[in-house]
Write an enzyme that holds these catalytic residues in place. Structure first.
Site, short mmCIF file in Angstrom:
data_model
loop_
_atom_site.label_atom_id
_atom_site.label_comp_id
_atom_site.label_asym_id
_atom_site.label_seq_id
_atom_site.Cartn_x
_atom_site.Cartn_y
_atom_site.Cartn_z
N LYS A 1 -7.14 18.44 8.19
CA LYS A 1 -8.12 17.72 7.37
C LYS A 1 -9.47 18.36 7.58
CE LYS A 1 -7.98 13.90 4.84
NZ LYS A 1 -6.72 13.30 4.37
N1 GLU Z 1 -6.18 13.87 0.78
C1 GLU Z 1 -4.86 13.45 0.44
C2 GLU Z 1 -4.20 12.76 1.62
O1 GLU Z 1 -4.87 12.22 2.46
C3 GLU Z 1 -4.03 14.58 -0.14
C4 GLU Z 1 -3.78 15.72 0.79
C5 GLU Z 1 -3.10 16.91 0.13
O2 GLU Z 1 -2.73 16.84 -1.02
O3 GLU Z 1 -2.99 17.92 0.83
O4 GLU Z 1 -3.01 12.63 1.70
#
Ligand code: GLU
Length: 429
Positions: free
Chosen positions: A115
Protein backbone atom coordinates in the site's frame (compact mmCIF):
# COMPACT_ATOMS: atom_id res chain seq x y z
CA UNK A 1 -8.52 29.73 41.83
CA UNK A 2 -6.72 28.08 38.94
CA UNK A 3 -9.00 26.13 36.67
CA UNK A 4 -8.57 22.37 36.89
CA UNK A 5 -6.80 21.07 33.77
CA UNK A 6 -9.22 19.38 31.44
CA UNK A 7 -8.62 15.64 31.03
CA UNK A 8 -6.90 14.80 27.75
CA UNK A 9 -9.18 13.12 25.23
CA UNK A 10 -8.82 9.38 25.65
CA UNK A 11 -6.31 8.18 23.08
CA UNK A 12 -7.43 5.32 20.84
CA UNK A 13 -6.57 2.06 22.58
CA UNK A 14 -4.80 0.53 19.60
CA UNK A 15 -3.19 1.97 16.52
CA UNK A 16 -4.49 0.77 13.14
CA UNK A 17 -1.46 -1.47 12.68
CA UNK A 18 -1.94 -2.95 16.16
CA UNK A 19 -5.53 -3.81 15.22
CA UNK A 20 -4.24 -5.48 12.03
CA UNK A 21 -1.64 -7.43 14.02
CA UNK A 22 -4.25 -8.54 16.52
CA UNK A 23 -6.44 -9.83 13.68
CA UNK A 24 -3.44 -11.72 12.30
CA UNK A 25 -2.74 -13.30 15.69
CA UNK A 26 -6.36 -14.40 16.02
CA UNK A 27 -6.25 -16.12 12.63
CA UNK A 28 -2.84 -17.61 13.45
CA UNK A 29 -4.16 -19.10 16.66
CA UNK A 30 -7.06 -20.86 14.97
CA UNK A 31 -4.80 -22.71 12.53
CA UNK A 32 -1.83 -22.92 14.92
CA UNK A 33 0.34 -21.09 12.46
CA UNK A 34 4.03 -21.92 12.58
CA UNK A 35 5.53 -19.27 14.93
CA UNK A 36 8.36 -18.49 12.47
CA UNK A 37 5.83 -17.76 9.69
CA UNK A 38 3.88 -15.60 12.11
CA UNK A 39 7.05 -13.68 12.96
CA UNK A 40 7.81 -13.04 9.27
CA UNK A 41 4.26 -11.90 8.54
CA UNK A 42 3.96 -9.62 11.55
CA UNK A 43 5.97 -6.80 9.89
CA UNK A 44 6.21 -5.63 6.27
CA UNK A 45 9.24 -6.63 4.20
CA UNK A 46 10.01 -3.11 2.98
CA UNK A 47 9.00 0.33 4.22
CA UNK A 48 9.82 3.08 1.78
CA UNK A 49 9.36 6.76 2.70
CA UNK A 50 10.16 9.50 0.19
CA UNK A 51 10.14 13.27 0.63
CA UNK A 52 9.88 15.01 -2.72
CA UNK A 53 9.47 18.62 -3.86
CA UNK A 54 6.65 19.75 -6.15
CA UNK A 55 6.13 23.15 -7.76
CA UNK A 56 2.74 24.62 -6.84
CA UNK A 57 0.67 26.73 -9.27
CA UNK A 58 1.89 29.92 -7.55
CA UNK A 59 5.52 29.05 -8.30
CA UNK A 60 6.44 28.00 -4.75
CA UNK A 61 7.85 24.56 -3.98
CA UNK A 62 6.31 22.29 -1.37
CA UNK A 63 7.72 19.11 0.09
CA UNK A 64 5.46 16.04 0.19
CA UNK A 65 5.87 12.84 2.18
CA UNK A 66 5.03 9.64 0.31
CA UNK A 67 4.97 6.03 1.45
CA UNK A 68 5.11 2.65 -0.22
CA UNK A 69 4.94 -0.28 2.15
CA UNK A 70 5.60 -3.71 0.67
CA UNK A 71 4.21 -6.20 3.12
CA UNK A 72 4.75 -9.55 1.42
CA UNK A 73 5.47 -10.91 -2.08
CA UNK A 74 5.59 -14.64 -1.50
CA UNK A 75 2.47 -15.34 -3.56
CA UNK A 76 3.30 -12.89 -6.39
CA UNK A 77 4.15 -9.22 -7.02
CA UNK A 78 3.33 -6.70 -4.30
CA UNK A 79 -0.13 -5.26 -4.96
CA UNK A 80 -2.22 -2.48 -3.47
CA UNK A 81 -3.57 1.01 -3.80
CA UNK A 82 -2.20 4.51 -3.38
CA UNK A 83 -4.05 6.77 -0.96
CA UNK A 84 -4.10 10.57 -1.00
CA UNK A 85 -5.35 11.80 2.37
CA UNK A 86 -4.20 14.35 4.93
CA UNK A 87 -4.08 11.70 7.66
CA UNK A 88 -1.91 9.14 5.85
CA UNK A 89 0.73 7.80 8.25
CA UNK A 90 3.30 5.02 8.35
CA UNK A 91 1.24 3.05 10.87
CA UNK A 92 -1.88 3.26 8.69
CA UNK A 93 -0.13 2.31 5.45
CA UNK A 94 1.55 -0.67 7.16
CA UNK A 95 -1.86 -1.96 8.26
CA UNK A 96 -3.36 -1.36 4.81
CA UNK A 97 -0.44 -3.19 3.16
CA UNK A 98 -0.88 -6.24 5.38
CA UNK A 99 -4.61 -6.36 4.64
CA UNK A 100 -3.74 -6.56 0.92
CA UNK A 101 -1.58 -9.64 1.56
CA UNK A 102 -4.47 -11.44 3.28
CA UNK A 103 -7.03 -10.22 0.73
CA UNK A 104 -5.07 -11.55 -2.26
CA UNK A 105 -4.32 -14.85 -0.50
CA UNK A 106 -7.99 -15.27 0.47
CA UNK A 107 -9.19 -14.60 -3.09
CA UNK A 108 -6.45 -16.90 -4.44
CA UNK A 109 -5.02 -14.14 -6.62
CA UNK A 110 -1.29 -14.53 -7.42
CA UNK A 111 -0.27 -11.26 -5.75
CA UNK A 112 1.24 -10.21 -2.45
CA UNK A 113 0.35 -7.11 -0.48
CA UNK A 114 1.43 -3.46 -0.50
CA UNK A 115 0.00 0.00 0.00
CA UNK A 116 1.16 3.53 -0.58
CA UNK A 117 0.07 7.02 0.08
CA UNK A 118 0.89 10.67 0.23
CA UNK A 119 -0.03 12.75 3.25
CA UNK A 120 -2.02 15.65 1.81
CA UNK A 121 -5.59 16.62 1.02
CA UNK A 122 -6.17 16.29 -2.74
CA UNK A 123 -9.19 18.60 -2.44
CA UNK A 124 -6.80 21.50 -1.77
CA UNK A 125 -5.06 21.14 -5.15
CA UNK A 126 -5.71 21.90 -8.82
CA UNK A 127 -5.60 19.14 -11.45
CA UNK A 128 -2.26 20.50 -12.63
CA UNK A 129 -0.81 20.26 -9.11
CA UNK A 130 -2.24 16.75 -8.64
CA UNK A 131 -0.60 15.69 -11.87
CA UNK A 132 2.81 17.07 -10.81
CA UNK A 133 2.50 15.50 -7.32
CA UNK A 134 1.62 12.12 -8.84
CA UNK A 135 4.37 12.17 -11.45
CA UNK A 136 7.01 13.32 -8.98
CA UNK A 137 5.96 10.60 -6.50
CA UNK A 138 6.14 7.96 -9.26
CA UNK A 139 9.57 9.20 -10.19
CA UNK A 140 10.66 9.03 -6.54
CA UNK A 141 9.42 5.43 -6.30
CA UNK A 142 11.55 4.64 -9.37
CA UNK A 143 12.30 0.94 -9.75
CA UNK A 144 10.58 0.12 -6.46
CA UNK A 145 7.43 -0.44 -8.55
CA UNK A 146 7.03 -2.46 -11.76
CA UNK A 147 4.55 -4.75 -13.55
CA UNK A 148 6.24 -7.87 -12.16
CA UNK A 149 7.35 -6.36 -8.88
CA UNK A 150 4.90 -3.93 -7.26
CA UNK A 151 1.65 -2.81 -8.88
CA UNK A 152 -0.19 0.25 -7.47
CA UNK A 153 -3.92 0.95 -7.95
CA UNK A 154 -6.44 3.59 -6.86
CA UNK A 155 -7.52 3.95 -3.25
CA UNK A 156 -9.06 6.80 -1.28
CA UNK A 157 -8.35 10.15 -2.95
CA UNK A 158 -6.98 8.65 -6.18
CA UNK A 159 -8.69 7.46 -9.37
CA UNK A 160 -8.13 6.24 -12.92
CA UNK A 161 -6.58 9.58 -13.93
CA UNK A 162 -4.00 9.25 -11.13
CA UNK A 163 -3.15 5.76 -12.41
CA UNK A 164 -2.75 6.93 -16.01
CA UNK A 165 -0.29 9.64 -14.88
CA UNK A 166 1.63 7.01 -12.91
CA UNK A 167 1.69 4.64 -15.88
CA UNK A 168 2.84 7.35 -18.28
CA UNK A 169 5.60 8.54 -15.94
CA UNK A 170 6.81 5.00 -15.36
CA UNK A 171 6.68 4.14 -19.10
CA UNK A 172 8.67 7.23 -19.98
CA UNK A 173 11.46 6.26 -17.66
CA UNK A 174 11.95 2.84 -19.27
CA UNK A 175 13.56 1.76 -22.53
CA UNK A 176 11.74 3.04 -25.63
CA UNK A 177 11.47 -0.47 -27.05
CA UNK A 178 9.95 -1.79 -23.85
CA UNK A 179 7.30 0.85 -23.15
CA UNK A 180 4.20 -1.11 -24.03
CA UNK A 181 5.18 -4.01 -21.82
CA UNK A 182 4.96 -1.58 -18.90
CA UNK A 183 1.20 -0.94 -19.13
CA UNK A 184 0.56 -3.31 -16.24
CA UNK A 185 2.67 -1.29 -13.79
CA UNK A 186 -0.59 0.06 -12.35
CA UNK A 187 -4.20 -1.13 -12.45
CA UNK A 188 -7.40 0.85 -12.20
CA UNK A 189 -6.48 2.81 -15.32
CA UNK A 190 -9.11 4.36 -17.59
CA UNK A 191 -10.41 1.87 -20.17
CA UNK A 192 -8.99 4.03 -22.98
CA UNK A 193 -5.47 3.84 -21.52
CA UNK A 194 -5.48 0.08 -20.91
CA UNK A 195 -7.88 -0.37 -17.99
CA UNK A 196 -10.46 -3.13 -17.65
CA UNK A 197 -14.18 -2.80 -18.23
CA UNK A 198 -15.94 -3.20 -14.90
CA UNK A 199 -12.92 -2.07 -12.82
CA UNK A 200 -14.36 1.27 -11.71
CA UNK A 201 -17.42 -0.30 -10.12
CA UNK A 202 -15.58 -3.49 -9.08
CA UNK A 203 -15.29 -2.90 -5.34
CA UNK A 204 -18.97 -1.94 -5.04
CA UNK A 205 -19.95 -4.83 -7.31
CA UNK A 206 -17.91 -7.30 -5.26
CA UNK A 207 -19.50 -5.96 -2.09
CA UNK A 208 -22.95 -6.68 -3.51
CA UNK A 209 -21.89 -10.18 -4.58
CA UNK A 210 -20.76 -10.83 -0.99
CA UNK A 211 -24.09 -9.56 0.34
CA UNK A 212 -25.93 -11.82 -2.12
CA UNK A 213 -23.91 -14.80 -0.88
CA UNK A 214 -24.78 -13.94 2.72
CA UNK A 215 -28.47 -13.46 1.85
CA UNK A 216 -28.48 -16.86 0.16
CA UNK A 217 -26.78 -18.55 3.11
CA UNK A 218 -29.14 -17.05 5.67
CA UNK A 219 -32.33 -17.03 3.57
CA UNK A 220 -32.55 -13.24 3.85
CA UNK A 221 -34.63 -11.31 1.32
CA UNK A 222 -32.79 -8.24 0.02
CA UNK A 223 -35.96 -6.82 -1.54
CA UNK A 224 -37.06 -4.12 0.88
CA UNK A 225 -34.03 -4.58 3.18
CA UNK A 226 -32.80 -1.33 4.74
CA UNK A 227 -29.19 -0.21 4.87
CA UNK A 228 -26.95 2.66 5.95
CA UNK A 229 -23.85 3.74 4.18
CA UNK A 230 -20.84 5.52 5.60
CA UNK A 231 -18.90 7.11 2.76
CA UNK A 232 -20.26 7.95 -0.67
CA UNK A 233 -17.13 7.72 -2.80
CA UNK A 234 -16.32 5.07 -5.38
CA UNK A 235 -17.16 2.05 -3.18
CA UNK A 236 -20.30 3.36 -1.47
CA UNK A 237 -21.87 5.01 -4.49
CA UNK A 238 -21.45 1.97 -6.76
CA UNK A 239 -22.63 -0.42 -4.04
CA UNK A 240 -25.75 1.71 -3.53
CA UNK A 241 -26.60 1.88 -7.24
CA UNK A 242 -26.16 -1.88 -7.62
CA UNK A 243 -28.07 -2.68 -4.41
CA UNK A 244 -31.09 -0.74 -5.62
CA UNK A 245 -31.52 -3.35 -8.38
CA UNK A 246 -32.24 -5.80 -5.55
CA UNK A 247 -34.86 -3.49 -4.07
CA UNK A 248 -32.74 -2.65 -1.00
CA UNK A 249 -33.58 0.72 0.59
CA UNK A 250 -30.85 3.23 1.48
CA UNK A 251 -32.05 5.05 4.61
CA UNK A 252 -29.00 6.92 5.87
CA UNK A 253 -25.68 8.17 4.49
CA UNK A 254 -22.75 9.89 6.15
CA UNK A 255 -19.71 11.43 4.48
CA UNK A 256 -17.10 14.08 5.27
CA UNK A 257 -19.74 16.84 4.88
CA UNK A 258 -22.38 15.40 7.24
CA UNK A 259 -25.12 12.79 7.56
CA UNK A 260 -28.59 12.53 6.01
CA UNK A 261 -31.55 10.24 6.63
CA UNK A 262 -34.87 9.36 5.05
CA UNK A 263 -36.75 6.29 6.28
CA UNK A 264 -38.67 6.23 2.97
CA UNK A 265 -35.40 5.74 1.11
CA UNK A 266 -32.72 7.89 -0.54
CA UNK A 267 -32.41 7.49 -4.31
CA UNK A 268 -28.76 6.46 -4.97
CA UNK A 269 -28.61 7.81 -8.53
CA UNK A 270 -30.02 11.20 -7.52
CA UNK A 271 -27.60 11.36 -4.62
CA UNK A 272 -24.68 10.59 -6.98
CA UNK A 273 -25.73 13.54 -9.17
CA UNK A 274 -26.13 15.79 -6.12
CA UNK A 275 -22.70 14.84 -4.71
CA UNK A 276 -21.04 15.41 -8.12
CA UNK A 277 -22.36 19.01 -8.04
CA UNK A 278 -22.05 19.79 -4.33
CA UNK A 279 -19.03 17.81 -3.18
CA UNK A 280 -20.86 15.87 -0.47
CA UNK A 281 -24.18 14.60 0.86
CA UNK A 282 -24.88 17.58 3.16
CA UNK A 283 -27.89 19.61 2.04
CA UNK A 284 -29.36 16.84 -0.15
CA UNK A 285 -32.99 17.90 -0.52
CA UNK A 286 -34.45 14.36 -0.40
CA UNK A 287 -33.51 13.70 3.24
CA UNK A 288 -33.19 15.32 6.68
CA UNK A 289 -29.82 16.25 8.18
CA UNK A 290 -28.88 14.16 11.22
CA UNK A 291 -25.88 14.10 13.57
CA UNK A 292 -23.31 11.33 13.89
CA UNK A 293 -25.08 9.53 16.74
CA UNK A 294 -28.38 9.48 14.87
CA UNK A 295 -26.60 8.14 11.79
CA UNK A 296 -25.04 5.26 13.72
CA UNK A 297 -28.23 4.78 15.75
CA UNK A 298 -30.55 4.34 12.77
CA UNK A 299 -31.81 0.72 12.89
CA UNK A 300 -31.08 -1.03 9.60
CA UNK A 301 -30.70 -4.57 8.30
CA UNK A 302 -27.27 -3.87 6.80
CA UNK A 303 -24.61 -1.33 7.77
CA UNK A 304 -21.91 -0.60 5.19
CA UNK A 305 -18.85 1.35 6.34
CA UNK A 306 -17.16 2.50 3.13
CA UNK A 307 -15.03 5.40 4.32
CA UNK A 308 -12.04 5.56 6.67
CA UNK A 309 -10.68 2.98 9.09
CA UNK A 310 -11.59 2.72 12.81
CA UNK A 311 -15.14 4.05 12.61
CA UNK A 312 -16.98 1.28 14.48
CA UNK A 313 -15.59 1.66 17.98
CA UNK A 314 -16.47 1.36 21.67
CA UNK A 315 -18.22 4.69 21.18
CA UNK A 316 -20.25 4.02 18.04
CA UNK A 317 -20.89 0.25 18.21
CA UNK A 318 -23.29 0.48 21.20
CA UNK A 319 -25.47 2.88 19.15
CA UNK A 320 -25.80 0.47 16.24
CA UNK A 321 -28.70 -1.84 15.54
CA UNK A 322 -28.10 -4.06 12.52
CA UNK A 323 -27.88 -7.69 11.40
CA UNK A 324 -24.90 -7.38 9.12
CA UNK A 325 -21.82 -5.16 8.79
CA UNK A 326 -20.27 -5.23 5.33
CA UNK A 327 -16.81 -3.70 5.41
CA UNK A 328 -16.40 -1.71 2.19
CA UNK A 329 -13.59 0.27 3.82
CA UNK A 330 -10.35 -1.32 4.93
CA UNK A 331 -10.22 -1.71 8.69
CA UNK A 332 -13.39 0.21 9.59
CA UNK A 333 -13.88 -1.72 12.83
CA UNK A 334 -11.58 -1.55 15.84
CA UNK A 335 -11.18 -4.39 18.35
CA UNK A 336 -13.66 -3.04 20.91
CA UNK A 337 -16.24 -2.16 18.26
CA UNK A 338 -16.02 -5.65 16.82
CA UNK A 339 -16.31 -7.33 20.22
CA UNK A 340 -19.41 -5.30 21.11
CA UNK A 341 -21.18 -6.14 17.84
CA UNK A 342 -20.20 -9.83 17.86
CA UNK A 343 -21.65 -10.07 21.37
CA UNK A 344 -24.88 -8.54 20.05
CA UNK A 345 -24.98 -11.32 17.42
CA UNK A 346 -24.10 -9.09 14.45
CA UNK A 347 -22.46 -10.82 11.48
CA UNK A 348 -19.45 -9.29 9.72
CA UNK A 349 -18.46 -9.62 6.11
CA UNK A 350 -14.86 -8.56 6.76
CA UNK A 351 -12.95 -6.10 4.58
CA UNK A 352 -10.56 -8.68 3.13
CA UNK A 353 -13.56 -10.50 1.66
CA UNK A 354 -16.17 -7.76 1.20
CA UNK A 355 -14.01 -5.19 -0.61
CA UNK A 356 -11.86 -7.67 -2.55
CA UNK A 357 -13.71 -6.97 -5.81
CA UNK A 358 -11.35 -4.08 -6.56
CA UNK A 359 -8.13 -6.03 -6.44
CA UNK A 360 -9.75 -9.02 -8.14
CA UNK A 361 -10.64 -6.94 -11.18
CA UNK A 362 -7.19 -5.32 -10.91
CA UNK A 363 -5.83 -8.82 -11.40
CA UNK A 364 -8.06 -9.22 -14.48
CA UNK A 365 -6.77 -5.90 -15.79
CA UNK A 366 -3.16 -7.01 -15.29
CA UNK A 367 -3.89 -10.27 -17.14
CA UNK A 368 -5.56 -8.39 -20.01
CA UNK A 369 -2.55 -6.06 -20.26
CA UNK A 370 -0.16 -9.04 -20.44
CA UNK A 371 -2.19 -10.72 -23.14
CA UNK A 372 -3.17 -7.53 -24.99
CA UNK A 373 -6.83 -8.47 -24.57
CA UNK A 374 -10.04 -6.63 -23.75
CA UNK A 375 -12.63 -8.71 -21.91
CA UNK A 376 -16.30 -7.76 -22.05
CA UNK A 377 -17.93 -6.31 -18.93
CA UNK A 378 -20.18 -9.37 -18.67
CA UNK A 379 -17.14 -11.61 -18.72
CA UNK A 380 -15.40 -9.53 -16.00
CA UNK A 381 -18.54 -9.56 -13.84
CA UNK A 382 -19.04 -13.31 -14.24
CA UNK A 383 -15.44 -14.07 -13.29
CA UNK A 384 -15.64 -11.70 -10.32
CA UNK A 385 -18.89 -13.30 -9.15
CA UNK A 386 -17.31 -16.76 -9.29
CA UNK A 387 -14.22 -15.68 -7.32
CA UNK A 388 -16.27 -13.89 -4.66
CA UNK A 389 -18.52 -16.94 -4.32
CA UNK A 390 -15.54 -19.26 -3.92
CA UNK A 391 -14.01 -17.05 -1.21
CA UNK A 392 -17.36 -16.81 0.56
CA UNK A 393 -17.82 -20.58 0.50
CA UNK A 394 -14.32 -21.10 1.89
CA UNK A 395 -15.00 -18.60 4.68
CA UNK A 396 -18.27 -20.32 5.54
CA UNK A 397 -16.68 -23.78 5.61
CA UNK A 398 -13.85 -22.69 7.92
CA UNK A 399 -16.19 -20.66 10.14
CA UNK A 400 -18.27 -23.78 10.70
CA UNK A 401 -15.31 -26.17 11.02
CA UNK A 402 -13.48 -23.99 13.53
CA UNK A 403 -16.59 -22.51 15.23
CA UNK A 404 -15.22 -19.05 14.69
CA UNK A 405 -16.28 -15.70 13.22
CA UNK A 406 -16.08 -14.76 9.53
CA UNK A 407 -13.01 -12.52 9.86
CA UNK A 408 -10.97 -15.16 11.65
CA UNK A 409 -12.09 -17.77 9.10
CA UNK A 410 -10.86 -15.53 6.26
CA UNK A 411 -7.50 -15.03 7.97
CA UNK A 412 -7.23 -18.77 8.57
CA UNK A 413 -7.56 -19.52 4.85
CA UNK A 414 -5.18 -16.75 3.77
CA UNK A 415 -2.57 -17.78 6.34
CA UNK A 416 -2.85 -21.47 5.50
CA UNK A 417 -2.13 -20.78 1.84
CA UNK A 418 0.86 -18.56 2.64
CA UNK A 419 2.21 -20.99 5.23
CA UNK A 420 2.08 -23.90 2.74
CA UNK A 421 4.34 -21.97 0.37
CA UNK A 422 6.81 -21.00 3.11
CA UNK A 423 7.00 -24.64 4.13
CA UNK A 424 7.58 -25.86 0.57
CA UNK A 425 10.11 -23.22 -0.37
CA UNK A 426 11.79 -22.89 3.01
CA UNK A 427 12.88 -19.65 4.60
CA UNK A 428 16.10 -18.46 2.97
CA UNK A 429 18.95 -18.74 3.95
N1 GLU B 1 -7.27 0.01 -3.04
C1 GLU B 1 -8.05 -1.16 -3.29
C2 GLU B 1 -8.03 -2.07 -2.07
O1 GLU B 1 -7.82 -1.63 -0.97
C3 GLU B 1 -7.66 -1.86 -4.57
C4 GLU B 1 -6.26 -2.39 -4.61
C5 GLU B 1 -5.85 -2.92 -5.96
O2 GLU B 1 -6.65 -2.97 -6.87
O3 GLU B 1 -4.66 -3.26 -6.07
O4 GLU B 1 -8.31 -3.24 -2.14
Amino acid sequence: MAEKPKPKPAAAKHSVFEVAQHQLYRGAEVIQLDPSVRTILSQPKNELIVNFPVRMDNGEYRLFKGYRIQHNNLMGPYKGGIRYHHEVSLDEVKALASWMTWKCALLEIPFGGAKGGIKFDPRDHSQAELERITRRFTHALGSNIGPDYDIPAPDMGTNSQTMVWMMDTYMNSTLQSNKNAMRGVVTGKSVTSGGSLGREKATGQGLVFAIENWAEETGFNLDGATYSLQGFGNVGSFAARILSRHGAVLVSVQDHTGAIRNSEGIHPKRLVNYVAKNGGVAGYPGAEAVDRDAFFGTPVDIFIPAALQMQITAETAPLMSTKLVVEGANGPTDLEGERILLEKGVTFLPDILANAGGVTVSYFEWLQNRRAEQWSEDDVDARLRAMMQRAYNTMRRIRIEKSTDNRTACYAHALNRIQAVYHERGIFP
